[in-house]
Scaffold this motif. Structure first.
Motif, PDB file in Angstrom:
ATOM      1  N   LEU A 344     -12.179  13.241  -8.741  1.00 26.78           N
ATOM      2  CA  LEU A 344     -12.816  11.199  -7.927  1.00 26.78           C
ATOM      3  C   LEU A 344     -13.551  11.121  -7.473  1.00 26.78           C
ATOM      4  N   PHE A 345     -14.306  11.499  -6.286  1.00 29.25           N
ATOM      5  CA  PHE A 345     -15.238  11.137  -5.576  1.00 29.25           C
ATOM      6  C   PHE A 345     -16.716  12.499  -5.402  1.00 29.25           C
ATOM      7  N   ILE A 359     -25.660   5.388   2.657  1.00 29.19           N
ATOM      8  CA  ILE A 359     -24.657   6.789   1.598  1.00 29.19           C
ATOM      9  C   ILE A 359     -25.153   6.494   0.272  1.00 29.19           C
ATOM     10  N   ALA A 360     -26.242   7.080  -0.096  1.00 28.48           N
ATOM     11  CA  ALA A 360     -26.709   7.027  -2.111  1.00 28.48           C
ATOM     12  C   ALA A 360     -25.765   7.220  -2.313  1.00 28.48           C
ATOM     13  N   LEU A 361     -25.131   6.475  -3.876  1.00 32.51           N
ATOM     14  CA  LEU A 361     -24.169   5.935  -4.390  1.00 32.51           C
ATOM     15  C   LEU A 361     -24.806   6.678  -6.170  1.00 32.51           C
ATOM     16  N   ASP A 362     -24.075   7.074  -6.463  1.00 31.53           N
ATOM     17  CA  ASP A 362     -24.808   7.777  -8.005  1.00 31.53           C
ATOM     18  C   ASP A 362     -23.470   7.932  -8.879  1.00 31.53           C
ATOM     19  N   MET A 363     -23.438   6.588  -9.571  1.00 33.99           N
ATOM     20  CA  MET A 363     -22.450   6.511 -10.542  1.00 33.99           C
ATOM     21  C   MET A 363     -22.065   5.496 -11.044  1.00 33.99           C
ATOM     22  N   ASP A 364     -21.714   5.255 -11.980  1.00 31.72           N
ATOM     23  CA  ASP A 364     -21.193   3.449 -12.476  1.00 31.72           C
ATOM     24  C   ASP A 364     -21.210   2.415 -11.477  1.00 31.72           C
ATOM     25  N   PRO A 397     -23.894  19.113 -11.061  1.00 32.88           N
ATOM     26  CA  PRO A 397     -23.269  19.860 -12.224  1.00 32.88           C
ATOM     27  C   PRO A 397     -21.799  18.750 -12.555  1.00 32.88           C
ATOM     28  N   LEU A 398     -21.541  17.818 -11.398  1.00 25.95           N
ATOM     29  CA  LEU A 398     -20.370  17.413 -11.115  1.00 25.95           C
ATOM     30  C   LEU A 398     -20.893  16.011 -11.480  1.00 25.95           C
ATOM     31  N   HIS A 399     -21.927  16.181 -10.985  1.00 22.56           N
ATOM     32  CA  HIS A 399     -22.737  14.613 -11.867  1.00 22.56           C
ATOM     33  C   HIS A 399     -22.292  14.222 -13.376  1.00 22.56           C
ATOM     34  N   ASP A 400     -22.896  15.638 -13.656  1.00 22.04           N
ATOM     35  CA  ASP A 400     -23.188  15.656 -15.234  1.00 22.04           C
ATOM     36  C   ASP A 400     -21.873  15.378 -16.101  1.00 22.04           C
ATOM     37  N   MET A 401     -20.775  15.603 -14.741  1.00 23.19           N
ATOM     38  CA  MET A 401     -19.439  15.671 -15.776  1.00 23.19           C
ATOM     39  C   MET A 401     -18.988  13.773 -15.479  1.00 23.19           C
ATOM     40  N   GLY A 402     -19.622  13.127 -15.140  1.00 24.64           N
ATOM     41  CA  GLY A 402     -19.117  11.984 -15.283  1.00 24.64           C
ATOM     42  C   GLY A 402     -17.946  11.555 -14.163  1.00 24.64           C
TER      43      GLY A 402
END
Length: 452
Positions: A344-345, A359-364, A397-402
């Motif tokens: 989830l996160f 907190i930096a947020l790298d998501m939609d 690697p997790l971010h690249d998986m969405g």
């Protein structure tokens, strides 16, 4: 239309404002528990003083694996395991750098070989120094001018950035590429000005890399004041440098990341909180990244101590080999993909143990806006910045998986004074600031677990 809008506002009130009092109370409980009973500071003392710096592949790193495994069990993890990771082994060995001035005398300079650099095989390598202060100046040099010389990249860390990570990012290309750039034009080895926000004589190490089809020549770093002194000398005379170093890559070996979790009560979707267990082989790896490790363990301990019934699995990952390979992060990403685990996160703490500011947020955008809607809950704890968009290196690697990823953002003003140096010791960490970071991470994990 009015009815739909009213329903939407009602739902917003229920999910944001309606929860504020309950969440505010829980935030306070988390803060009181960690500030009064948190063990992270004492655990950081153990890690740094009993084990010390922990370069991947070293005996000290293997000791830290056993240490982290036990601390996760002590914190209340109901499952702890070691994840196998093949890591590169780099050793520093004995090293020295001298300069010879016009009067014929040799002077020793404080220096550190850059991580992953090859050395001189214990032999003296010498040559005249040529200085450049930018890539433009380098590009103007011909191969004939550089051949058999020592190239000194004297690019200063820009002091104008308020956010010092921007200064670091701006200067990092010189550390990464100096050796290959020098080799391309026939130079013998490279010297760089350390990536430091401080005005002192402390050299900073850090990872470099070799481009394909270029010679693997050495690269070393010197401190800011030494760089300034060398620049002044070069204005009036020719300077010869002599390097003797024994560093180099020694293949690979099997090692481990350390993972512990509290299984979710509702489902086993995973929320990750972590840091990297390895450090460079100077100092004690206190801020980078012993702080992130003990803060992550503190999150798990606090959930257990307060009896918070987590809906989803909360997993602490102590990543191997972030500093000179990111093999732990890559392997964890493969594990998630191969096992089709739902995440989830994920949040990492890898920017020092100073007071948290955001907190930096790298998501939609939808996820970002939801988290940003909780920002007022964090204000009493000095945490206000939810605008930045990046995440921890191990989480790429997790971010690249969405998977939505994030990074704790502590105050950065002192971090690059000591980053990757002998100065990164336990004594540089303040107990309250360290624990406030753990509080912030526990609070955001609590909100994610409750609302996602």
């Amino acid at each position: 239309m009015k009815k739909i809008l009213g329903t939407t506002l009602l739902l917003l009130g229920m999910t944001v404002f309606g929860q504020s009092k309950e969440d505010s109370i829980q935030f306070s409980k988390i803060s009181l528990e960690v500030l009064n009973n948190g063990k992270g500071y004492n655990e950081l003392r153990e890690l740094t003083k009993n084990i010390g710096h922990r370069l991947s592949g070293s005996e000290a790193y293997e000791k830290s694996v056993k240490w982290a495994e036990q601390k996760l069990r002590d914190a209340g993890a109901n499952k702890v395991w070691l994840q196998e990771v093949m890591i590169p082994v780099w050793v520093r060995g004995k090293e020295s750098l001298h300069i010879k001035t016009s009067n014929g005398s040799w002077k020793s300079l404080k220096m550190l070989s850059l991580g992953n650099s090859e050395g001189t095989n214990g032999k003296d390598v010498s040559g005249e120094i040529i200085m450049v202060k930018s890539m433009d100046e380098y590009n103007k040099l011909t191969a004939e001018q550089v051949k058999d010389k020592i190239l000194f990249f004297n690019y200063a860390f820009k002091q104008s950035f308020i956010e010092t990570f921007k200064g670091y990012g701006d200067a990092a290309k010189y550390r990464t590429t100096a050796a290959s750039l020098t080799a391309k034009k026939g130079g013998k080895f490279a010297i760089i000005r350390s990536l430091s926000s401080a005005f002192d004589d402390v050299p900073h190490t850090g990872a470099m890399r070799y481009e394909e089809n270029t010679s693997k020549i050495p690269a070393v770093a010197i401190g800011s004041t030494t760089a300034d002194e060398l620049e002044a000398l070069l204005k009036n005379q020719k300077i010869t440098a002599k390097l003797n170093s024994n560093c180099g890559m020694k293949g690979e070996k099997l090692s481990h990341s350390v993972i512990g979790e509290i299984t979710g009560k509702k489902d086993q979707s995973v929320i990750v909180v972590g840091g990297h267990l390895d450090s460079w082989d100077v100092g004690e790896g206190a801020h980078d990244d012993g702080a992130g490790i003990v803060q992550s363990i503190e999150v798990l301990r606090t959930f257990k101590k307060l009896g918070i019934q987590n809906n989803h699995t909360i997993r602490v990952v102590c990543f191997a080999n972030e500093e000179n390979g990111v093999k732990g992060g890559i392997q964890y990403g493969k594990f998630v993909k191969e096992n089709n685990e739902k995440h989830l996160f994920a949040i990492e703490s890898d920017a020092g143990g100073f007071a948290p500011r955001g907190i930096a947020l790298d998501m939609d955008q939808t996820k970002r806006k939801q988290i940003q809607s909780w920002s007022k809950l964090f204000l009493p704890y000095g945490v206000y910045n939810f605008e930045e968009q990046f995440s921890g290196t191990d989480l790429y690697p997790l971010h690249d998986m969405g998977i939505p990823a994030a990074e704790l953002m502590p105050d950065s003003q002192r971090y690059f004074d000591i980053h990757h140096t002998e100065e990164d010791t336990f004594e540089k960490v303040n107990r309250r600031e360290l624990l406030l970071g753990a509080i912030t991470m526990t609070q955001i994990i609590y909100m994610i677990d409750k609302n996602w």
